[in-house]
Design a protein around this motif. Structure first.
Motif, mmCIF file in Angstrom:
data_model
loop_
_atom_site.group_PDB
_atom_site.id
_atom_site.type_symbol
_atom_site.label_atom_id
_atom_site.label_comp_id
_atom_site.label_asym_id
_atom_site.label_seq_id
_atom_site.Cartn_x
_atom_site.Cartn_y
_atom_site.Cartn_z
ATOM 1 N N ARG A 232 60.758 36.208 28.406
ATOM 2 C CA ARG A 232 60.837 36.142 26.948
ATOM 3 C C ARG A 232 59.736 36.947 26.291
ATOM 4 N N ALA A 233 59.980 37.335 25.052
ATOM 5 C CA ALA A 233 59.000 38.101 24.281
ATOM 6 C C ALA A 233 59.131 37.712 22.816
ATOM 7 N N THR A 234 58.053 37.889 22.070
ATOM 8 C CA THR A 234 58.059 37.586 20.636
ATOM 9 C C THR A 234 57.812 38.859 19.844
ATOM 10 N N VAL A 235 58.667 39.091 18.872
ATOM 11 C CA VAL A 235 58.570 40.260 17.994
ATOM 12 C C VAL A 235 58.172 39.789 16.601
ATOM 13 N N GLU A 236 57.281 40.542 15.975
ATOM 14 C CA GLU A 236 56.846 40.232 14.612
ATOM 15 C C GLU A 236 57.301 41.346 13.671
ATOM 16 N N ARG A 265 61.805 35.141 18.629
ATOM 17 C CA ARG A 265 61.646 34.893 20.066
ATOM 18 C C ARG A 265 62.867 35.451 20.763
ATOM 19 N N CYS A 266 62.675 36.462 21.589
ATOM 20 C CA CYS A 266 63.759 37.137 22.292
ATOM 21 C C CYS A 266 63.889 36.577 23.701
ATOM 22 N N ASP A 267 65.112 36.231 24.078
ATOM 23 C CA ASP A 267 65.354 35.534 25.343
ATOM 24 C C ASP A 267 66.022 36.442 26.370
ATOM 25 N N GLY A 268 65.213 36.980 27.271
ATOM 26 C CA GLY A 268 65.731 37.838 28.320
ATOM 27 C C GLY A 268 66.338 37.093 29.487
ATOM 28 N N TRP A 269 66.106 35.796 29.573
ATOM 29 C CA TRP A 269 66.753 35.013 30.628
ATOM 30 C C TRP A 269 68.232 34.800 30.302
ATOM 31 N N SER A 270 68.550 34.795 29.009
ATOM 32 C CA SER A 270 69.943 34.629 28.598
ATOM 33 C C SER A 270 70.627 35.964 28.343
ATOM 34 N N VAL A 416 65.498 37.919 1.738
ATOM 35 C CA VAL A 416 65.470 39.345 2.102
ATOM 36 C C VAL A 416 66.644 40.036 1.427
ATOM 37 N N ALA A 417 66.372 41.169 0.779
ATOM 38 C CA ALA A 417 67.388 41.876 -0.004
ATOM 39 C C ALA A 417 67.649 43.269 0.567
ATOM 40 N N GLU A 418 68.827 43.781 0.268
ATOM 41 C CA GLU A 418 69.163 45.144 0.675
ATOM 42 C C GLU A 418 68.141 46.101 0.067
ATOM 43 N N GLY A 419 67.622 46.999 0.881
ATOM 44 C CA GLY A 419 66.607 47.942 0.410
ATOM 45 C C GLY A 419 65.190 47.530 0.752
ATOM 46 N N ASP A 420 64.962 46.259 1.076
ATOM 47 C CA ASP A 420 63.624 45.835 1.522
ATOM 48 C C ASP A 420 63.217 46.658 2.739
ATOM 49 N N VAL A 421 61.937 46.866 2.886
ATOM 50 C CA VAL A 421 61.435 47.773 3.920
ATOM 51 C C VAL A 421 60.665 47.007 5.001
ATOM 52 N N ILE A 422 60.946 47.342 6.257
ATOM 53 C CA ILE A 422 60.181 46.795 7.381
ATOM 54 C C ILE A 422 58.898 47.616 7.498
ATOM 55 N N THR A 423 57.800 47.056 7.032
ATOM 56 C CA THR A 423 56.536 47.796 7.024
ATOM 57 C C THR A 423 55.820 47.749 8.362
ATOM 58 N N SER A 424 56.193 46.794 9.199
ATOM 59 C CA SER A 424 55.582 46.677 10.521
ATOM 60 C C SER A 424 56.546 45.969 11.458
ATOM 61 N N ALA A 425 56.655 46.498 12.671
ATOM 62 C CA ALA A 425 57.482 45.867 13.709
ATOM 63 C C ALA A 425 56.753 46.053 15.030
ATOM 64 N N LYS A 426 56.362 44.948 15.647
ATOM 65 C CA LYS A 426 55.628 45.064 16.901
ATOM 66 C C LYS A 426 55.903 43.877 17.815
ATOM 67 N N VAL A 427 55.690 44.106 19.109
ATOM 68 C CA VAL A 427 55.823 43.052 20.107
ATOM 69 C C VAL A 427 54.467 42.376 20.224
#
Length: 437
Positions: A232-236, A265-270, A416-427
């Motif tokens: 498993r891994a967690t993404v923010e 929470r991403c489930d790689g076992w499933s 969350v609305a259409e057009g909102d921006v993902i300013t950060s994405a990390k594991v």
């Protein structure tokens, strides 16, 4: 009048659902009618009552509650759903993990009943949990390997203390006047300690997963050399309104926020391939500064780089080839997920999925309407609405594969609305579990 309102609501829901999880492309004019017919057909095909009848494998009570039929209580807790999805029964056998599943159910029941001030019921569940931790301590750690047993025993000791705290707050709440400050504080104390106990049960259950266990993947999928999340891994994700947006700020508890944070929470076992694909793209920075392309109150979708990029992820910028992954549906009682087929197509309608569409912020891969194996970079999260998608009997389970749940920030999902921006994405956790070819 009420009947007319229900008909309008049902029509609205089907109109919204005609393109659930579809990649961001033009749809043919006849698609809404076809989607409506398909959804209705699925509703008629779905069996009612106990989904395990007819199958030899029977899940324990904590699992059964996660996929109850419409009208019954539905488990909408992402933490519980993730715990239920752990491959304990498949790896160790149902008998070996009955005790820990009972402990999990007791703590969940305590939390659920105390919210409605049913202190007597909460006390009974908490007492059973306390009894397990004293009388069945050896049974709890028995399935765990010797190398991990010391860690498991430490978790059990913490759990024992935490459950005692739960019981103390239940007693305070039971003695307090209904609606008083003492009642409110006691209630919050029970919920907080139950959540902490629930997390400890999850730690104990994860220690039961055999060391080095990897979810099996068929050879024809393996040869594609796709990223795999084995564990498993967690993404923010951090999001903000688009520059110049007129949409009001995010809000919670009368506090305004310029930026929100979601943890998935991403489930790689499933779902090793779907989760691996998403975590890989997050780690590569693919979602950085991407805009939300759809947010209709039911589905929120992002990850479309545009037609120039083939509406997906291209590993080689000089090539037009988009990396795609197969449909992947984890099924309870099976170590290996179903690949390339929906449950309908595989004649498995009614089999309980490992990760159901039952919680706000359920994450899945978007794909083309009639190509199961066309998912690439576009993902969507789902907003649970019992009228549209009753737990265990909806048209999403078995047709789309879930790879994770939102475990923090769920209070903002509907804003969350259409057009909102993902300013950060990390594991932020579990990157070591990602395997790249």
């Amino acid at each position: 009048q009420q009947q007319q309102w229900q008909q309008r609501r049902q029509q609205r829901d089907f109109d919204r659902a005609d393109s659930v999880g579809v990649t961001h492309e033009e749809r043919p004019a006849w698609w809404p009618a076809m989607a409506l017919a398909g959804a209705l057909c699925f509703a008629m095909l779905a069996p009612s009552g106990n989904f395990n009848s007819g199958f030899s494998w029977q899940p324990p009570s904590a699992w059964a509650r996660s996929t109850t039929s419409a009208g019954s209580k539905v488990n909408k807790d992402p933490v519980s759903l993730l715990q239920n999805a752990l491959p304990l029964e498949e790896c160790l056998g149902e008998k070996e993990v009955q005790i820990v599943r009972r402990l999990q159910a007791d703590i969940e029941q305590t939390k659920a009943t105390v919210v409605t001030r049913l202190y007597n019921s909460a006390a009974a569940s908490a007492e059973d949990a306390a009894s397990i931790l004293v009388k069945d301590k050896q049974g709890l750690v028995k399935p765990i390997s010797d190398a991990r047993k010391k860690d498991a025993e430490a978790v059990v000791e913490k759990l024992d203390l935490k459950v005692r705290d739960v019981q103390k707050f239940i007693t305070k709440g039971d003695r307090a006047s209904a609606g008083s400050v003492f009642d409110e504080n006691a209630n919050k104390g029970v919920v907080k300690n139950c959540e902490e106990a629930q997390a400890l049960v999850g730690d104990l259950e994860e220690l039961m997963v055999p060391a080095g266990y990897t979810a099996p993947i068929p050879d024809d999928v393996k040869k594609e050399k796709l990223p795999e999340l084995q564990g498993r891994a967690t993404v923010e994700l951090k999001l903000q309104r688009a520059p110049g947006s007129q949409v009001k700020k995010y809000t919670f508890d009368a506090v305004l926020f310029d930026e929100i944070t979601l943890k998935i929470r991403c489930d790689g076992w499933s779902s090793p391939i779907s989760a691996g694909n998403f975590v890989d793209l997050v780690d590569k920075g693919f979602y950085q500064d991407r805009a939300i392309q759809r947010a209709d109150g039911f589905i929120t979708q992002f990850g479309d780089p545009g037609k120039k990029e083939g509406n997906g992820y291209r590993p080689n910028p000089d090539s037009k080839k988009v990396r795609t992954i197969p449909l992947e549906v984890g099924i309870k009682g099976r170590k290996q997920a179903l690949y390339g087929e929906t449950e309908d197509e595989a004649r498995l309608v009614g089999q309980a999925v490992r990760l159901p569409f039952q919680a706000d912020g359920t994450f899945s891969m978007a794909r083309a309407e009639f190509d199961n194996d066309s998912a690439s970079s576009q993902v969507f999260y789902f907003i649970f609405e019992s009228d549209m998608t009753p737990g265990g009997k909806n048209f999403l389970d078995g047709r789309y594969g879930v790879f994770g749940y939102t475990i923090e920030g769920a209070e903002f999902l509907r804003q969350v609305a259409e057009g909102d921006v993902i300013t950060s994405a990390k594991v932020v956790e579990g990157l070591q579990n990602l395997k790249r070819s």
